[in-house]
Scaffold this active site. Structure first.
Site: not given
Ligand code: FAD
Length: 1016
Positions: A769, A803
């Protein structure tokens, strides 16, 4: 609680019978003759909110007036009208309002020939009469509705209207329309509006004496940009003087001055403000001050007692408006999202109705310290109160302008000695619409009295059924009402516990928990089979104060890392054979431990991660949710082998097993949740794990692994290796490696991928990720206040170090200036400071390197002449790694090429006709993590979803804070490999598959087949 209420509101049968009779006659009067019906009742009846048309009309009304450009207005109308069947809906209705609305929208449809599809209506119409004509027609509807529900566009107009004709029968409380203030400038603007209105109302108030005299209703959220519980000190210092100034002005005219009731988490704050204002000496002896209390809140009775005691201690009367409450849906959602133990509001309508009566009784008993003002449009409630109250001079009723007209006209005809006050909104139609939509949605709910009275199919007997009877007759499942927030996810997974920071007792409890949990300096070392490993010692400093050493860490060398891998490899087989249910049970135990040790964990998250209280709380909750979710998913999907279809005489099954040793490498920005999320998934799938937390947050990693061991996850199965990227890279070279879970930068992910590809032996899967250049696209139909809230949360919460955070805001140029002004003004109100203080909105960035990189980016933007730059002028705490929020308006999407991980927002403008080009430019970046869209046009939503490949798309909300199991999280393209964390496909990636085929007919033939043959 309902049981107590049932006892507290005694039924006098004779009085109840009289109330019944009055309620029936009021309802009959309301239902007789369409001329008597108020606008809302008509509107709901003609376009029931459950129909597409009803909702479309509201959405259209809500957004149309704020759209400045013709293109977008046309698209919005097309979207909403093109799918509605206005003509059919309006047949049979003959009131002016409906006729006019039907005309304005329906005439456009009549111009079309029969047989055209609804989708073609607007295009066809636009061809024949031109889009501008459609636009004008639709705006006319909005204006008409505005005329009906707003008392006047200016206070002068409103006062004139109140002084004419039948309107003179009523008392008035004027309300200045508008959304809550987001900026200091907006708050000032509202203050001036209120001041002007008070002067005008006072001048027109004549000789009436209180309580009959006119008044004003004030929303505290309009007067301060951070009217929130955690900013209490600031609110008291900044807001109270303004409210005192307004109250003094109202007092000078002897007006009724009422503080409106808002959301439940602001209740205690509002009471603080009220108490502080009332203490002003210049207000002594004035009986016009008032507040609204919401009976749907479980605390309502206590608030009434509080008001009574306050009035007594100050030797004066308070005017108290009792409402049922306007934010029920918001309260329920918020309690679920926050994981509260219970709802702050009742979850059965009859309980709200009964509590209203209990509150009314308490207020009536407190006369004359309290002057009761009963605000309701419910005929049964009105009738019950007439019986309860007695002396008509000692209380009044209230209704909203444009609603409940027929009900009160009928009541006042029967009882001219009773008084009624009208809550009268004042403002432009543009500002009215948000208010109107809220009101209509609230009153359009199936359970609402207004909606039911408008429906001739609902028998009067049903409408006059008393809440006591309804509650007593409810079936057990009805009695339970909505499932409480802890049960949100059903029986298989308990929701994690949250804390309402607006609940002072709960906040104090949490702060105490943290204070008790805060320890002295900690010492972290790798844990090999649970034993601390040696290594080179380093100090750990807090980002809050770069001089403060909060512990030491021993970084592992390569031998230690190898030892961890080898031991994990030896432990794998036994763990893999441990039943799934047993593995899952240990994760659940870990979740419970995380809950129990929350204070200690939050203290460390603050000290080492620099995270704010809100962030810490949601991070601990996320970690708990991960453990419980993966445990439940493992039980659901891995526990039993899957039987596969096939020929008779054979048993075919698919089962899942662990892969071996999985290395989990996680980042510092969610040092607990992402760290434990990866580990929990890998473990429950049957793998042993070597975990390496980020080098910036080893103490949290160490604490988390300790807790996992305490939860009986075997020490050999879960190993901890502390160090920097080099030791992580070394782990990935080990021959025992069977899988990698990585969250972090795209560069590191690519390096890991290359390293894995270069290995000899089995190919090792990587779940990565990474980040993204997350964009939010805003068109001109969006509500600027909502955009502002969502942009602030998405860009600046966690100091932009998520993020998912918003990096690139794309504003349609027609609204860009107004939106940017509001966003910058609101961002300037965010407090940057020590995250241990609940009032801080933005804490430090993680370390000196991060700060330097952000400052370099800022300098680069400045050097290129890009503005506006830094927002606000607050001094930054000198000791920590703080970075102020910045906004940079860049020329095009391609000017932002990489993720800037901090509180820095980039903005681009786009033209109304160029949405496709914008979406193409965004897609061209190659990233695909989160994407936000703010629009009221459904077609644009569908279009963006079709064309964008982002992993998580958020429409008309903020774009961070993905919830485990609800918003599985993870990107595509440069943003990650998938599968999504917290989603149903994640666990499988950590497993190998095994198909087992057994020939069940090998010995003795196919007995099962023979036995199953039907007799012929
Ligand atoms: C003059 C005036 C001033 C007002 N000022 C305020 C204010 O300051 N703050 C504010 O919040 N509202 C305010 N309101 C709005 C008011 O809360 C609503 O108009 C009111 O809730 C409607 O109540 P009713 O008795 O007319 O309708 P009813 O239809 O009898 O009751 C509706 C009430 O029941 C509640 N309800 C519906 N379903 C459920 C359920 N399943 N469980 C529990 N409760 C349920 C609704 O939330 C609503 O509160 C004001 C209203 C008036 C008339």
């Amino acid at each position: 609680m309902v049981g107590r209420l049932l006892q507290d509101v005694p039924q006098d049968e004779a009085a109840a019978a009289r109330a019944d009779a009055l309620a029936r006659s009021l309802i009959e009067a309301v239902r007789e003759g369409s001329g008597l019906l108020g606008g809302v009742e008509e509107l709901l009846h003609a376009w029931s909110l459950s129909t597409k048309e009803g909702v479309a009309l509201m959405v259209l009304a809500e957004s149309l007036l704020r759209v400045p450009d013709a293109d977008t207005a046309d698209r919005l109308i097309e979207d909403k009208i093109g799918h509605g069947q206005w003509l059919e809906q309006t047949s049979g209705s003959d009131t002016f309002l409906i006729q006019a609305a039907a005309w304005a929208l329906g005439i456009t449809a009549r111009m079309l020939g029969p047989g055209e599809t609804p989708e073609g209506i607007v295009q066809g119409l636009a061809r024949r009469v031109g889009m501008p004509a459609v636009r004008v027609a639709a705006r006319q509807v909005v204006k008409l509705m505005g005329d009906h529900f707003v008392m006047g566009e200016t206070i002068t107009a409103a006062l004139q209207r109140a002084a004419s004709g039948e309107a003179r029968r009523y008392r008035y409380s004027y309300d200045m329309l508008g959304e809550g203030a987001r900026t200091r400038v907006d708050a000032r603007k509202y203050l001036v509006h209120y001041q002007q209105a008070i002067a005008a109302i006072g001048a027109a108030a004549g000789k009436q004496k209180l309580p009959a005299r006119s008044g004003i209703s004030v929303k505290l959220s309009a007067l301060h940009p951070r009217y929130e519980a955690t900013s209490v000190a600031r609110v008291l210092a900044e807001l109270v003087p303004d409210v005192i100034a307004l109250a003094r002005a109202a007092r000078a005219h002897e007006l009724n001055f009422t503080i409106d009731a808002e959301e439940a988490d602001r209740l205690e704050l509002s009471l603080d403000v009220i108490a502080a204002v009332l203490a002003d000496e210049q207000l002594a002896g004035w009986d016009g001050f008032g507040l609204a209390i919401q009976a749907y809140q479980k605390r309502a009775l206590e608030v009434i007692d509080w008001a009574r005691d306050l009035a007594q201690s100050m030797s004066r009367r308070l005017m108290v408006r009792l409402v049922k409450g306007a934010y029920w849906d918001t309260e329920v959602k918020r309690a679920q999202e926050r994981g509260l133990a219970d709802y702050p509001v009742f979850t059965r309508k009859s309980a709200t109705d009964l509590n209203y009566l209990a509150c009314a009784q308490r207020m009536l008993a407190a006369r004359p310290l309290i002057y009761p003002q009963f605000a309701t449009h419910n005929a049964l409630t009105v009738a019950a109160l007439v019986e309860l109250a007695g002396d008509p001079a000692s209380f009044e009723f209230q209704r909203l302008h444009g609603m409940g007209e027929a009900l009160y006209r009928s009541l006042l005809e029967r009882r001219p000695d009773i008084a009624c006050r009208v809550y009268a909104p004042v403002g432009s139609h543009r500002d009215l619409l948000a208010y109107l939509v809220r009101r209509l949605l609230e009153n359009g709910a199936n359970s609402s009295f207004v909606a039911q009275v408008a429906d001739p199919d609902v028998p009067i007997a049903h409408l006059v059924r008393r809440p006591q009877e309804r509650l007593a007759a409810a079936a057990p499942e009805q009695r339970r009402g909505l499932a409480p927030p802890p049960s949100l996810y059903g029986e298989h997974r308990r929701n994690s516990d949250g804390v309402e920071l607006g609940d002072r007792k709960a906040l104090a409890g949490l702060l105490h928990e943290i204070a008790v949990g805060r320890s002295g300096p900690r010492r972290a070392a790798s844990l090999i089979d649970g034993r601390p490993g040696k290594g080179s010692e380093r100090s750990v400093f807090s980002p809050i104060d770069a001089r403060r050493e909060i512990g030491t860490v021993a970084w592992a060398d390569e031998d230690l890392a190898d030892a961890a891998m080898e031991s994990a490899a030896r432990a794998f087989a036994t763990w893999n054979e441990t039943p799934v249910g047993e593995r899952a049970a240990r994760l659940t135990r870990l979740a419970d431990l995380l809950q129990d040790r929350r204070g200690e964990i939050i203290a460390l998250l603050q000290d080492e991660g620099g995270r704010t209280l809100d962030d810490c709380l949601s991070e601990v909750r996320e970690a708990i949710d991960f453990c419980r979710y993966y445990a439940a998913e493992a039980r659901r999907t891995l526990e039993r082998s899957e039987k596969l279809p096939g020929p008779t005489g054979e048993d075919n099954r698919l089962r899942y097993r662990g892969r071996g040793v999985v290395v989990c490498i996680s980042p510092w920005n969610f040092p607990l949740a992402i760290f434990l999320g990866q580990i929990a998934a890998a473990l429950v799938a049957g793998n042993s794990v070597v975990a390496k937390p980020a080098e910036q947050t080893p103490l949290i990693g160490h604490l988390a692994i300790g807790l996992a061991h305490e939860a009986a996850i075997p020490r050999e199965v879960l190993q901890l290796v502390l160090g920097d990227g080099a030791i992580g890279a070394h782990l990935l070279k080990h021959r025992a490696l069977a899988g990698v879970a990585f969250t972090g930068s795209g560069e590191t992910a690519a390096a890991i991928n290359r390293g894995l590809a270069a290995r000899e032996g089995p190919i090792v899967p990587l779940v990565a990720e990474t980040g993204g250049i997350n964009a939010m696209v805003v068109d001109a139909t969006a509500l600027p206040e909502q955009v502002t809230d969502d942009v602030l949360t998405s860009s600046f919460r966690s100091a932009g170090q998520r993020c998912s955070a918003l990096r690139l805001l794309c504003l349609q140029e027609d609204i860009a200036d107004r939106c940017l002004e509001m966003i910058a003004g609101a961002a300037a109100e965010l407090r940057i400071g020590d995250p241990r203080d609940p009032a801080s909105h933005i804490g430090p960035v993680i370390d000196g390197d991060a700060k330097a990189a952000l400052e370099q980016h800022i300098a680069g933007m400045r050097a290129a002449g890009i503005g506006p730059g830094r927002i606000g002028d607050q001094a930054l705490p000198p000791t920590g790694h703080y970075v102020a929020p910045h906004i940079f308006e860049i020329a095009g999407v391609d000017q932002l090429r990489r993720e800037v991980f901090g509180p820095i927002l980039h903005v681009v403008r786009w033209r109304a006709r160029e949405l496709d080009r914008l979406l193409a430019d965004l897609a061209a970046s190659g990233y695909g993590l989160t994407f936000g869209l703010q629009t009221r046009i459904d077609a644009s939503i569908a279009h963006a979803i079709r064309h964008l490949n982002a992993g998580n798309i958020y429409v008309n909300r903020n774009m961070i804070g993905a919830v485990v199991g609800t918003q599985p999280f993870g990107g595509v393209g440069l943003s990650g490999t998938g599968p999504k964390a917290g989603g149903p496909n994640y666990l499988r990636r950590f497993t190998t598959e095994q198909t087992i085929t057994i020939n069940t007919a090998a010995a003795g033939g196919n007995a099962a087949l023979m036995a199953s043959l039907p007799t012929d």
